[in-house]
Scaffold this motif. Structure first.
Motif, mmCIF file in Angstrom:
data_model
loop_
_atom_site.group_PDB
_atom_site.id
_atom_site.type_symbol
_atom_site.label_atom_id
_atom_site.label_comp_id
_atom_site.label_asym_id
_atom_site.label_seq_id
_atom_site.Cartn_x
_atom_site.Cartn_y
_atom_site.Cartn_z
ATOM 1 N N ASN A 1 0.802 -1.231 -0.041
ATOM 2 C CA ASN A 1 -0.015 -0.031 0.072
ATOM 3 C C ASN A 1 0.775 1.255 -0.044
ATOM 4 O O ASN A 1 0.448 2.526 -0.230
ATOM 5 C CB ASN A 1 -1.090 0.089 1.083
ATOM 6 C CG ASN A 1 -2.183 -0.831 1.043
ATOM 7 O OD1 ASN A 1 -2.406 -1.102 -0.281
ATOM 8 N ND2 ASN A 1 -3.048 -0.685 2.029
ATOM 9 N N SER B 1 -0.364 -0.196 -4.617
ATOM 10 C CA SER B 1 -1.480 0.761 -4.521
ATOM 11 C C SER B 1 -1.538 1.686 -5.651
ATOM 12 O O SER B 1 -2.585 2.299 -6.061
ATOM 13 C CB SER B 1 -1.605 1.354 -3.329
ATOM 14 O OG SER B 1 -0.708 2.318 -2.956
ATOM 15 N N THR C 1 -4.577 6.514 -1.597
ATOM 16 C CA THR C 1 -4.272 5.131 -2.148
ATOM 17 C C THR C 1 -4.475 4.016 -1.118
ATOM 18 O O THR C 1 -4.732 3.019 -1.464
ATOM 19 C CB THR C 1 -2.617 5.357 -2.225
ATOM 20 O OG1 THR C 1 -2.161 5.821 -1.037
ATOM 21 C CG2 THR C 1 -2.426 6.202 -3.345
ATOM 22 N N ASN C 2 -4.414 4.381 0.368
ATOM 23 C CA ASN C 2 -4.506 3.214 1.285
ATOM 24 C C ASN C 2 -5.147 3.799 2.585
ATOM 25 O O ASN C 2 -4.701 4.754 2.741
ATOM 26 C CB ASN C 2 -3.084 2.804 1.411
ATOM 27 C CG ASN C 2 -2.077 3.647 2.040
ATOM 28 O OD1 ASN C 2 -1.570 4.457 1.344
ATOM 29 N ND2 ASN C 2 -1.593 3.210 2.953
ATOM 30 N N GLY D 1 -6.107 1.070 -2.324
ATOM 31 C CA GLY D 1 -5.470 -0.134 -1.959
ATOM 32 C C GLY D 1 -6.087 -1.261 -0.929
ATOM 33 O O GLY D 1 -7.149 -0.959 -0.599
ATOM 34 N N LYS D 2 -5.474 -2.053 -0.449
ATOM 35 C CA LYS D 2 -5.837 -2.837 0.596
ATOM 36 C C LYS D 2 -6.424 -2.053 1.671
ATOM 37 O O LYS D 2 -5.899 -1.151 2.109
ATOM 38 C CB LYS D 2 -4.754 -3.742 1.041
ATOM 39 C CG LYS D 2 -3.713 -4.505 0.046
ATOM 40 C CD LYS D 2 -2.865 -5.372 0.684
ATOM 41 C CE LYS D 2 -1.591 -4.111 1.112
ATOM 42 N NZ LYS D 2 -0.225 -4.947 1.506
ATOM 43 N N THR E 1 -5.828 -4.204 6.598
ATOM 44 C CA THR E 1 -5.596 -4.020 5.373
ATOM 45 C C THR E 1 -5.286 -5.204 4.562
ATOM 46 O O THR E 1 -6.012 -5.826 3.939
ATOM 47 C CB THR E 1 -4.541 -2.889 5.279
ATOM 48 O OG1 THR E 1 -3.451 -3.407 5.889
ATOM 49 C CG2 THR E 1 -4.998 -1.554 5.719
ATOM 50 N N CYS F 1 -7.923 -7.647 2.793
ATOM 51 C CA CYS F 1 -8.198 -7.647 1.326
ATOM 52 C C CYS F 1 -8.292 -9.106 0.995
ATOM 53 O O CYS F 1 -8.918 -9.379 -0.147
ATOM 54 C CB CYS F 1 -6.525 -7.028 0.866
ATOM 55 S SG CYS F 1 -6.318 -7.202 -0.879
#
Length: 265
Positions: free
Chosen positions: A47, A75, A150-151, A185-186, A215, A219
């Motif tokens: 990430n 990510s 992004t995360n 992301g995750k 995360t 995921c």
């Protein structure tokens, strides 16, 4: 263990799973050789948007692991895919590192540090964070632009403890403006699904290893694949009850996992 030994695609988180800062965890080289020996494939999933893949390749080389671009999925890859599909051509104000900004620009995403030009606020893990970026972000969010991140990681582990990651900075912006980001992301399943698409392995052949329940493991759960929760980074055994996210397996570290897998060969 018999079920785990049948896995052939290993999706590996890095920070807290493979290494911590400049220290490679015990058993990592042996584990990676095991995956290749049984005809499998590993991909490093992260990430962390603060550096490009080249930076990871260089770091892994310093740690004694030779890798190439095709061994990574980040990510940033998932974010680029999202922006192309959902916000094509929109100019993004990048609240992130120069490396993150360069990766986006090289992929054809319009980027800026001029808030007057910006049509989207895009946040990543920013090791170059300034108050000016926070102020610009608040102005843009109050203006109503889309808020993408992004995360959602709260922290990034280091040798001395943890530092605020993208999720913590976004929480600060949400507190200030009332705006919630769309995280890419995750724990979203897209990175795991993209990894299976690229490699051709099925969900049944795939397992995700990580040190964060909210995360990494989430995921894998969201993507419908098995997971291994390692206790070598941020996460603890108590987190399972706290988050109510249940990994398929729990191991102290990747070295312990490798030694058990080796016994099945």
């Amino acid at each position: 263990m018999a079920q785990l030994s049948e896995k052939r695609l290993f999706l590996l988180d890095m920070d807290g799973t493979i290494y911590l800062d400049e220290r490679l965890f015990d058993g990592v080289p042996e584990f990676l050789r095991y995956v290749r020996r049984v005809g499998g494939r590993y991909l490093f999933l992260t990430n962390n948007s603060s550096r490009g893949v080249e930076g990871y390749i260089e770091k892994m080389h310093r740690l004694g692991i030779n890798t190439c671009r095709e061994d990574y999925l980040t990510s940033v890859d998932a974010t680029i895919r999202y922006l192309r599909a959902s916000l094509p051509g929109r100019i993004c104000y990048v609240a992130g590192t120069v490396s993150f900004m360069d990766q986006l620009a090289q992929a054809g995403i319009p980027v800026t540090r001029d808030r007057e030009q910006a049509e989207v606020l895009l946040c990543g893990f920013d090791t170059e964070l300034t108050f000016q970026k926070l102020e610009d972000a608040c102005i843009l969010l109050n203006r109503g632009v889309p808020f993408i991140a992004t995360n959602p990681d709260w922290v990034c582990p280091t040798w001395y403890g943890s530092v605020p990651d993208c999720g913590s900075v976004c929480r600060m912006l949400t507190t200030a403006t009332g705006r919630e980001p769309t995280f890419i992301g995750k724990p979203q399943p897209e990175m795991a699904r993209l990894a299976m698409e690229r490699t051709g392995f099925s969900p049944e052949q795939t397992v995700l290893l990580g040190d964060r329940l909210y995360t990494d493991i989430a995921c894998g759960v969201n993507a419908g694949i098995d997971t291994v929760f390692v206790l070598s980074g941020e996460g603890t055994q108590a987190d399972i009850a706290a988050y109510q996210i249940h990994p398929t397996w729990v191991y102290p570290n990747i070295g312990t996992l490798y030694r058990e897998l080796e016994e099945t060969v």
